[in-house]
Design a protein around this motif. Sequence first.
Motif, PDB file in Angstrom:
ATOM      1  N   ILE A 405      11.650  -2.266  -4.634  1.00 53.26           N
ATOM      2  CA  ILE A 405      11.394  -1.204  -3.657  1.00 53.26           C
ATOM      3  C   ILE A 405      10.866  -0.004  -4.426  1.00 53.26           C
ATOM      4  N   SER A 406       9.732   0.514  -4.012  1.00 49.78           N
ATOM      5  CA  SER A 406       9.137   1.655  -4.727  1.00 49.78           C
ATOM      6  C   SER A 406       7.918   2.157  -3.979  1.00 49.78           C
ATOM      7  N   PRO A 407       7.634   3.455  -4.101  1.00 54.55           N
ATOM      8  CA  PRO A 407       6.316   3.913  -3.674  1.00 54.55           C
ATOM      9  C   PRO A 407       5.247   3.302  -4.579  1.00 54.55           C
ATOM     10  N   ALA A 419      13.667   5.327  -2.450  1.00 48.54           N
ATOM     11  CA  ALA A 419      12.815   4.315  -3.084  1.00 48.54           C
ATOM     12  C   ALA A 419      11.679   3.910  -2.146  1.00 48.54           C
ATOM     13  N   THR A 420      11.713   4.337  -0.948  1.00 42.47           N
ATOM     14  CA  THR A 420      10.710   4.188   0.123  1.00 42.47           C
ATOM     15  C   THR A 420      10.621   2.759   0.656  1.00 42.47           C
ATOM     16  N   ASP A 490      12.130   6.708   9.370  1.00 45.82           N
ATOM     17  CA  ASP A 490      10.775   6.249   9.073  1.00 45.82           C
ATOM     18  C   ASP A 490      10.746   4.849   8.445  1.00 45.82           C
ATOM     19  N   GLY A 491      11.922   4.226   8.341  1.00 48.55           N
ATOM     20  CA  GLY A 491      11.973   2.901   7.741  1.00 48.55           C
ATOM     21  C   GLY A 491      12.013   2.928   6.227  1.00 48.55           C
ATOM     22  N   TYR A 492      12.221   4.117   5.647  1.00 50.74           N
ATOM     23  CA  TYR A 492      12.320   4.239   4.191  1.00 50.74           C
ATOM     24  C   TYR A 492      13.735   3.884   3.731  1.00 50.74           C
ATOM     25  N   TYR A 493      13.807   3.291   2.530  1.00 49.17           N
ATOM     26  CA  TYR A 493      15.088   2.852   1.983  1.00 49.17           C
ATOM     27  C   TYR A 493      15.582   3.812   0.905  1.00 49.17           C
TER      28      TYR A 493
END
Length: 632
Positions: A405-407, A419-420, A490-493
């Motif tokens: 998980i990462s931008p 981590a997006t 926004d569904g970001y983690y």
Amino acid sequence: MRIKTIEEYHQAYQESVKDPETFWAGIAQEFQWKKPWTKVLDWNFEDYQVKWFRNGKLNITENCLDRHAASKPNHPAIIWEPNDPEDEPEIITYKILLDRVCRFANVLKKHGVSKGDRVCIYMPMIPELAVAVLACARIGAIHSVIFGGFSAHSISDRINDSQCELVITTDGSIRGSKHIPMKDTVDDALIACPTVKKVIVATHTRTPVSMIKGRDFWWESEIKKVEAECPAEEMDAEDPLFILYTSGSTGKPKGVVHTCGGYMVYTSYTFENVFQYNPGDVFFCTADVGWITGHSYLVYGPLLSGAISVMFEGVPTYPDAGRLWDIVARHKVNILYTAPTAIRSLMGFGLEYVQDKDLSSLKVLGSVGEPINEEAWYWYHEHIGKGKCPIVDTWWQTETGGIMISPLAGITPTKPSFATLPLPGVQLALVDENGTVIEGNSVSGNLCITFPWPSIIRTTWGDHERCKSTYFSTYPGRYFTGDGCLRDKDGYYRITGRVDDVINVSGHRIGTAEVENAINSHTGVVESAVVGYPHDVKGQGVHAFVILEEDQEANSMMKRDILMTVSRIIGPIAKPDKIQFVKGLPKTRSGKIMRRILRKIAEGEFNSLGDTSTLLDPSVVEEIVEGSKNLD
């Protein structure tokens, strides 16, 4: 292979979920294979069997070295920055690195190492470490790198578990102003390691060492006796590439096994996309090769991509807190990948070590090892990136092999401490304690992964049942990460921390049971319990609650003795930050220690301990709380 817009990311992600085999086959075709695969993926999470690129044949070093040495022989592969800033850096081209790897591979063969044999590597951050790793892969030997800060006891545990026959080390090492006797530590470890037949020692610090005839050999002498040509061993995609030991929730470290094909494909793909690497960029990963970050994003990932990788022997604060920024300026580093612990530590020294440094070459910043807190994120962004460099806050594990998980730098809109979004091929689920999937956004739960990715752990060395029970039994049919996680509107983690008995200290996972076993081995200790607590620099600190024998004094000398015991058995990295002597521990009537209560006490949350009436002796909790309030 490179994603260039957020729209391309979403498209790639959908393709990877809809038809994973076609997606990963397309990525894998960009590498050199000796023989093509016959099937992309076989998998079963119930019994835990995963195989990628079935029957495909390759050698990862041909993809790391040979193809680049042929197309750009004089292009830098590794820039080595020594511990002492007064010493000259060393630039190693792809052609020279290939030559060194082949020579040392021939040394290993000369000493009887062959495909499938395990080789232990215990070395400082010097070029020979990378050479040793790649030389093992060249001939199909399985490397097991052990972090240079581990004790003799920890080394012998790992050597005996994997039955290594050869050890590679140095006379000594230097980290900052500290001299470390590497060979002496290996000698102490080998007293309990009957399988080891040979030790190869690289000269580094000119430290006097014991060299035993017939067992110990000097690196420099041995490479003069061999040629620089060494054909790469043909490996199956599922042949083991390396074992890397990681702490678990039991006292015994577990040997995570990664294999050749899937690991190669995934590390290269994630390296190029997360960091948006462009040919000629200088990439600086500050991690030690003794950890998975050094394996994947200092050695294999960058070299597979033909990148320039900076390798640093020293520490960020030597000779002063400006050292990392001096390295960035000296080598015109474009991408910096480091740990939140390092960032928080350097923040504490103020801006005087940063403000006069030329950091204009930086384009991308990365963080790894633990979630980066907002204060550190903003400091990193403003003072190091000058507000212009995207930060990739990467989440992954030893077991995942690569970033999950990462931008994507400059592509994914970021949020501090998030981590997006998952990378293509990574299918996530949040579940509750019963394993029910939690749908929607603005929710939190335990983080699981529902579908295999190419670099997923294949087994734990010599104990496949342990692999199954550790990762696939808590929530059957899913890989359980051991981490809690929230998913925002926004569904970001955002990773919220470990939910099992593992403490994340400076980005390194340490099993509580391992530390407890070390403390309990001290002659004056009856029992102990170890938990993590928030630490301003390390992220998590280690708080030990210790019961002593009746005739032992709970004083500062006893604390020092316990710290020395832990350091001797595991290594300095595992030493408790706080030791609290207690008369008893909060236990259920069945004898289970209630670590949940101890965590709350360690965190200073004395008013939210929950129901303690079911404990065997509730009064113990009151005593521990009072002792914790007075703990210095």
